[in-house]
Structures are given as structure tokens and as C-alpha cells.
Scaffold this active site. Structure first.
Site, mmCIF file in Angstrom:
data_model
loop_
_atom_site.group_PDB
_atom_site.id
_atom_site.type_symbol
_atom_site.label_atom_id
_atom_site.label_comp_id
_atom_site.label_asym_id
_atom_site.label_seq_id
_atom_site.Cartn_x
_atom_site.Cartn_y
_atom_site.Cartn_z
ATOM 1 N N SER A 151 33.719 37.292 42.199
ATOM 2 C CA SER A 151 33.007 37.890 41.079
ATOM 3 C C SER A 151 31.934 36.938 40.572
ATOM 4 C CB SER A 151 33.976 38.221 39.946
ATOM 5 O OG SER A 151 33.276 38.647 38.786
ATOM 6 N N LYS A 164 38.338 34.902 40.399
ATOM 7 C CA LYS A 164 38.668 36.160 41.065
ATOM 8 C C LYS A 164 38.356 36.048 42.566
ATOM 9 C CE LYS A 164 38.298 41.136 40.282
ATOM 10 N NZ LYS A 164 38.192 41.591 41.668
#
Length: 455
Positions: free
Chosen positions: A311, A317
Site C-alpha cells: 500500500s 500492508k
């Protein structure tokens, strides 16, 4: 950039001074500024191989002067080796027979061969001797597809299947909750789950090999409509033998050249098998995405290797990028198959007239399935880790295990126990111990997930 004047049967026109091609290629460049997509290197190299083989055969049959044939053979070899790629700029969306691309190759090889030979080399009379676009282009489609399958696709699929099988064996001791309708079901081993994937890929290999039986029957020698006009009577057989020897793949003249020119059923079949493999890959990719989901709020059964940040705004992430790429490849191959299916219907009387788009799409499908199979094997399946704690936690609380008690206490009583376990969020063995006369020892044997996974 300076130009030179080139002539063909329609007249004269300007061609870039440094171009190896001639007037017919330039007309196609002018006529088809459509997509910027050109036929892939595998096709162009195969087309050069066809011209090289034809020159060898025509020399052997003594219908072409030895010096002319040898010059064409040498010129074609440079293209086969990847030289002069920029000299094949014609758009995929062109004349449906691929005549423009055939003449592009004829003109380039005539130019190169003329620099080698003291004899005059003509694009039509010598490079294209005993040939027509109508048998050359179908032959190039079949041969390029067959070679890419044998050399690239099948080894990649075999590597993927072997990788899955190795991982399945390593995961055989991990018992997990099975799922049907995305809902909890009876237990199975992770190895059993992966074994199904491996068989999907093995079946795909068999499907490709089955289709290749017909792909390796070629059109060369059929010339314009299938009668073999202007080709030596022995040309087709000698051509197939020669190209088989040079490639190591067995090609034979098709049983009917009329079939070879008028349809592309073998490519429709091969594309359909690639589509089936794409569907298999999509299923495997989606399973991996679900199993890897989380890591906290999803299933979290496995952890795929982290390959890149996931991300631009959420730190830490990590996403399942290889399965996602696999799913996109599958979607592309399925779309390519639709195009090839429509194109395959375009055999009006004695010639299919969507050959270039068939060539482009079938070779793209082969290439991307090859590449994603390798990536899926190496970067997703070979090294994922099993989150045993999550597997065991879900198993212990799975009320569906009560299915094993059906023969002893009956379906209705088992359903009552399952509902109670769901409602109370308790392990099924604890609820069953309270609601049946079975001993804890009996229940431990009857509800052991490892035993139940064996069937």
C-alpha cells in the site's frame, strides 16, 4: 530521413532509405496504423525458419538455383537469431490472410540475400517459391505455437505441478477445516487440498499434448487454396521432414490442405485447452488469496512470502501479488480465447481471414501462462508457510465434526449438538460429551480431525 523509390505490381512509392523491406511492406505500414501491436518474435522467427526450410527443400528439388537458396538460408538465419526485429513493423490488424507479413518477410530476406549472392533474389519468385501466404501463415501459426508449447509452456506447467506436489507432501501432516460454499465442512489435510491443484495442472498438460497432435499437422504445400498449385509434388513431405529435423518436433503435412487453409480449428482447440488451464490457475490463485487472507481478520491459514509493500498509504500492508497477477493472466487468456473462437469462425470457403489476430492471441496466451506458472511455483507455492495455530484453532471449534457421529446418534441429534456448539461457541467434543452417552475417550477417537481427514 531520406527515402528511396520501390516498385511493386501496383506502382511506385517511397520507402525509408535504411529499410530492408520494399513496397508491399510500406503499403501495409501506410494502410494499417491501427494498434501499434506487431506479431511477436516467436512468430517472426518461425516465419523466417519456414522461408529457410523452403529454400533448402527447393534447392534439394533443384527448382531453385543453389546460390540463391544458400543466400536465402543465410539471410533467414540472421532473422531466426533475432536480428532485424525492427524490420517487421506491420500491425496485427492487417489483411486477414497475413499476406502483408508474409511479403514483409519475403522482401527483407530478398534484400539481405541479394547482398550475399551474385544471383538476383526476388521476394516472390525465389524467397516465396512454392509458397503462398495462404499456406505459409497457417503453417507459421501452427509451428510457432507448437514450438512455444514444447519448449516453454509444457516445462513451466510441469515445474508448477511438481512444485505443488512437493509442497503437498510437505503439508500432508497439517489437518485443516474443509470448506464448501465458503462454509465450514469436514476436515482434510492441506496436502489433500494441494493435491487437487496438482492434478488440475497435470490434466492441463495432458490437454495441451492432446491438442498438439493436430497442431503439428501443417499447411505448407497447400499453396493458394489447398490444391498445391506451383509447389513441387514432393515439397510438402520434404518440408515437413526438414523442419522436424531442425526443430526436434515432429511435424507432418495435414491430411487435407483444404482443411488447413479454410479453418483454424486446431488453434481454437489449443486455445480452449489454454483457457481450461487459465480456469485452473484462477481457482488456485483464489484459494491462495483466501488461505493467506488476514493476517488477523481473515482465514490466515498460510502466509505467502512478502514480495513488496502492498500500500502507498497503509504502512506494513503486504498483498498476495503473485496470485493477483495469476488471476489477471487467467482473465486475459479467457479473453484471448473468445477472440480466437470468433476468428476461427472466419473461414469463408477456402481461407480463414483472421489469421494474424489468431497468431497474436495464441502466442500471447502461451507466453503469459508459461511465465505466470513459473512465478506461481517459485514465488507463491514453494515457500509459503503454514499457520498451524490458526488451522488447529478452527478445527477444534468446528461443529461440523459432529457429522462423524451420524451413524451412532442419528442426523437429528447430531444437528442439535452442532447448533448448540455454534450458539455456545464451544468445542464440539465438549457439547457432545454433555448431550450423548458416549464417553470422552470414544468421542476423542470419533472426532479426531486427523482420522476424519483420511475418510
Amino acid at each position: 530521413m531520406t527515402d528511396r523509390i520501390e516498385k511493386d505490381s501496383m506502382g511506385s512509392l517511397n520507402v525509408p532509405e535504411d529499410a530492408l523491406y520494399g513496397a508491399q511492406t510500406q503499403r501495409a505500414i501506410n494502410n494499417f496504423p491501427i494498434s501499434g501491436l506487431v506479431l511477436p518474435p516467436a512468430f517472426i522467427k518461425t516465419l523466417a525458419l519456414i522461408k529457410q526450410t523452403a529454400a533448402k527443400v527447393n534447392n534439394d528439388l533443384q527448382v531453385l538455383k543453389l546460390a540463391q537458396g544458400e543466400a536465402i538460408i543465410q539471410a533467414a538465419e540472421t532473422v531466426i537469431q533475432g536480428e532485424h526485429a525492427a524490420q517487421f513493423p506491420i500491425d496485427v490488424f492487417q489483411t486477414g490472410s497475413g499476406t502483408s507479413t508474409n511479403m514483409n518477410m519475403n522482401e527483407v530476406l530478398a534484400h539481405l540475400a541479394s547482398e550475399i549472392s551474385v544471383e538476383a533474389i526476388g521476394a516472390n519468385d525465389h524467397v516465396n517459391m512454392g509458397q503462398s501466404s495462404n499456406d505459409v501463415i497457417p503453417t507459421a501459426i501452427h509451428i510457432s505455437a507448437a514450438l512455444e508449447c514444447h519448449r516453454e509452456l509444457l516445462p513451466a506447467l510441469n515445474h508448477l505441478a511438481t512444485t505443488i506436489e512437493t509442497k503437498a507432501q510437505a503439508c500432508e501432516q497439517h489437518t485443516k477445516t474443509g470448506r464448501t460454499h465458503l462454509m465450514d465442512a469436514m476436515p482434510m489435510t492441506l496436502g489433500q487440498e494441494l493435491g487437487a491443484w496438482a492434478l488440475q495442472i497435470r490434466n492441463g498438460i495432458e490437454r495441451i499434448n492432446s491438442a498438439l497432435v493436430r497442431v503439428q499437422k501443417i499447411a505448407q504445400g497447400g499453396t493458394a487454396v489447398g490444391t498445391g498449385i506451383n509447389a513441387h509434388p514432393d515439397f510438402a513431405e520434404k518440408f515437413a521432414n526438414s523442419i522436424s529435423e531442425s526443430t526436434g518436433v515432429n511435424f507432418t503435412p495435414n491430411d487435407s490442405f483444404f482443411e488447413s487453409l479454410s479453418c483454424q480449428d486446431a488453434m481454437v482447440e489449443l486455445s480452449g485447452q489454454l483457457k481450461t488451464i487459465a480456469v485452473s490457475l484462477m481457482k488456485i490463485a483464489n484459494d491462495l488469496r483466501w488461505m493467506n487472507s488476514g493476517p488477523l481478520a481473515g482465514l490466515g491459514e498460510i502466509a505467502l512470502t512478502a514480495l513488496q509493500p502492498g500500500s502507498s498509504i497503509m504502512p506494513g500492508k503486504v498483498n498476495p501479488v503473485i496470485p493477483e497477477a495469476t488471476a489477471m493472466v487467467a482473465a486475459q487468456v479467457i479473453g484471448n480465447d473468445a477472440t480466437i473462437t470468433i476468428a476461427g469462425q472466419s473461414g469463408s470457403f477456402q481461407l480463414n481471414v483472421m489469421l494474424p489476430v489468431i497468431a497474436y492471441n495464441i502466442l500471447q496466451s502461451i507466453e503469459i501462462v508459461t511465465n505466470i506458472s513459473t512465478a506461481l511455483a517459485n514465488d507463491a507455492i514453494a515457500d509459503f508457510t503454514v499457520r498451524t495455530d490458526n488451522l488447529e484453532h478452527a478445527l477444534a471449534r468446528n461443529p461440523i465434526l459432529v457429522t462423524a457421529l451420524n451413524p451412532i446418534i442419528g442426523y437429528e441429534k447430531a444437528a442439535e449438538i452442532a447448533k448448540a456448539a455454534y450458539k455456545q461457541a464451544r468445542p464440539i467434543i465438549d457439547v457432545a460429551a454433555e448431550m450423548t452417552a458416549l464417553s470422552r475417550e470414544q468421542l476423542e477417537k470419533l472426532l479426531d480431525p486427523k482420522i476424519l481427514a483420511q475418510g
